[in-house]
Design a protein around this motif. Structure first.
Motif, PDB file in Angstrom:
ATOM      1  N   ILE A 196       0.856  -1.183   0.000  1.00  0.00           N
ATOM      2  CA  ILE A 196       0.000   0.000   0.000  1.00  0.00           C
ATOM      3  C   ILE A 196       0.890   1.230   0.000  1.00  0.00           C
ATOM      4  O   ILE A 196       1.818   1.333   0.809  1.00  0.00           O
ATOM      5  N   GLU A 197       0.612   2.159  -0.903  1.00  0.00           N
ATOM      6  CA  GLU A 197       1.454   3.344  -1.033  1.00  0.00           C
ATOM      7  C   GLU A 197       1.111   4.359   0.051  1.00  0.00           C
ATOM      8  O   GLU A 197      -0.042   4.560   0.408  1.00  0.00           O
ATOM      9  N   THR A 198       2.152   5.017   0.579  1.00  0.00           N
ATOM     10  CA  THR A 198       1.976   6.047   1.588  1.00  0.00           C
ATOM     11  C   THR A 198       1.917   7.420   0.917  1.00  0.00           C
ATOM     12  O   THR A 198       2.167   7.562  -0.281  1.00  0.00           O
ATOM     13  N   ASP A 199       1.613   8.431   1.715  1.00  0.00           N
ATOM     14  CA  ASP A 199       1.477   9.777   1.164  1.00  0.00           C
ATOM     15  C   ASP A 199       2.796  10.331   0.629  1.00  0.00           C
ATOM     16  O   ASP A 199       2.799  11.219  -0.230  1.00  0.00           O
ATOM     17  N   ASP A 200       3.936   9.829   1.140  1.00  0.00           N
ATOM     18  CA  ASP A 200       5.226  10.350   0.700  1.00  0.00           C
ATOM     19  C   ASP A 200       5.874   9.490  -0.376  1.00  0.00           C
ATOM     20  O   ASP A 200       7.067   9.619  -0.653  1.00  0.00           O
ATOM     21  N   GLY A 201       5.107   8.584  -0.994  1.00  0.00           N
ATOM     22  CA  GLY A 201       5.626   7.796  -2.099  1.00  0.00           C
ATOM     23  C   GLY A 201       6.249   6.474  -1.706  1.00  0.00           C
ATOM     24  O   GLY A 201       6.748   5.748  -2.578  1.00  0.00           O
ATOM     25  N   GLY A 202       6.263   6.124  -0.438  1.00  0.00           N
ATOM     26  CA  GLY A 202       6.779   4.834   0.002  1.00  0.00           C
ATOM     27  C   GLY A 202       5.697   3.765  -0.018  1.00  0.00           C
ATOM     28  O   GLY A 202       4.566   4.002  -0.480  1.00  0.00           O
ATOM     29  N   TYR A 203       6.032   2.577   0.471  1.00  0.00           N
ATOM     30  CA  TYR A 203       5.075   1.467   0.523  1.00  0.00           C
ATOM     31  C   TYR A 203       5.211   0.743   1.856  1.00  0.00           C
ATOM     32  O   TYR A 203       6.275   0.748   2.480  1.00  0.00           O
ATOM     33  N   PHE A 204       4.130   0.134   2.288  1.00  0.00           N
ATOM     34  CA  PHE A 204       4.195  -0.743   3.445  1.00  0.00           C
ATOM     35  C   PHE A 204       3.364  -1.987   3.180  1.00  0.00           C
ATOM     36  O   PHE A 204       2.407  -1.964   2.389  1.00  0.00           O
ATOM     37  N   ILE A 205       3.770  -3.084   3.786  1.00  0.00           N
ATOM     38  CA  ILE A 205       3.009  -4.336   3.762  1.00  0.00           C
ATOM     39  C   ILE A 205       2.811  -4.733   5.216  1.00  0.00           C
ATOM     40  O   ILE A 205       3.775  -4.767   5.988  1.00  0.00           O
ATOM     41  N   LEU A 206       1.591  -5.006   5.608  1.00  0.00           N
ATOM     42  CA  LEU A 206       1.343  -5.317   7.006  1.00  0.00           C
ATOM     43  C   LEU A 206       0.712  -6.688   7.170  1.00  0.00           C
ATOM     44  O   LEU A 206       0.079  -7.212   6.258  1.00  0.00           O
TER      45      LEU A 206
END
Length: 269
Positions: A99-109
């Motif tokens: 899932i993309e974050t507001d600053d252009g990164g990604y996270f998987i949880l």
């Protein structure tokens, strides 16, 4: 219309370098997220997927939907954007998609467990409940006082006169626009600005603040200049065109069922 202008390479070098770096970083992050998703698709655990990409898994929690842990402290450095909403919508034990974050990164949880909600014993929350009740009573009293001030101003009194009688201070702001720009005051919040632009000269409005309420009286109206109106019309027009294009694109995707094959894209680029 403006005449076409040509800028030298030296003039635009910094802009080009910045755009290229930003584009490359974004591509690298996107590719890394896709690689991790491919590893997860094989059935490997999240820890293995992170290890294969040279990353570490961070464990947090338990926490609530507002990002507060069991001790009442806000958990620091959580991903921005939809992290908390995604966490509370996820199925326990299963790693989700990037899932993309507001600053252009990604996270998987991955949610490892769910703690059922429960009422805390009164003895543990008595002080917090008492403090919250006191804050609420003070806020109610501040709201009633602000309403009385607004009513006094609406009856013809000047805000400065009422404030002096109540032992309160008055600050006169600079002219401001509908976004609050130009006011040069922390007291001018977006809700207050919205109400101010509905007032007639001499009328008053009030808005809630973190530590109470603020009351404002409209002193004068400054007509907008023609250049500002033209600029606003251009911005609104460009925004409408962009919205129409996005809606048309989404409609085409729904009608024709576009499918993106990430593996092919990665091989080509």
């Amino acid at each position: 219309f403006q005449e076409e202008q040509t800028r030298s390479f030296e003039d635009v070098r910094a802009d080009i370098e910045r755009d290229l770096k930003s584009s490359r970083v974004g591509d690298m992050v996107q590719r890394l997220a896709n690689d991790i998703e491919d590893v997860l698709a094989r059935g490997d655990p999240l820890e293995e997927a992170a290890r294969s990409a040279g990353l570490e898994v961070r464990r947090v929690g338990p926490l609530d939907i507002s990002g507060v842990d069991a001790d009442g402290n806000r958990v620091a450095d959580l991903p921005d954007g939809e992290f908390l909403n995604a966490a509370f919508a996820a199925d326990p034990g299963t790693a989700g998609r990037p899932i993309e974050t507001d600053d252009g990164g990604y996270f998987i949880l991955r949610v490892d467990g769910v703690v059922p909600s429960a009422l805390q014993p009164l003895a543990e929350v008595r002080d917090a409940v008492t403090a919250a009740w006191s804050r609420e009573r003070r806020r109610d009293a501040a709201r009633e006082r602000a309403l009385e001030i607004v009513q006094s101003v609406e009856s013809g009194a000047q805000l400065a006169t009422v404030a002096e009688r109540e032992g309160l201070s008055v600050t006169e702001t600079e002219p401001l626009d509908r976004r609050g720009r130009g006011a040069q005051s922390d007291l001018v919040t977006p809700p207050l600005v919205s109400d101010i632009f509905r007032l007639q000269i001499g009328q008053a409005a009030m808005a809630e603040m973190p530590d109470g309420y603020v009351v404002a009286q409209l002193k004068r109206i400054v007509p907008a200049d023609t250049d500002t109106i033209d600029q606003l019309a251009t911005v609104v027009g460009d925004g409408m065109v962009s919205d129409i294009i996005i809606q048309f694109n989404n409609a085409l995707r729904r009608e024709f069922g576009v499918k993106v094959d990430r593996s092919v894209i990665n091989r080509l680029f």
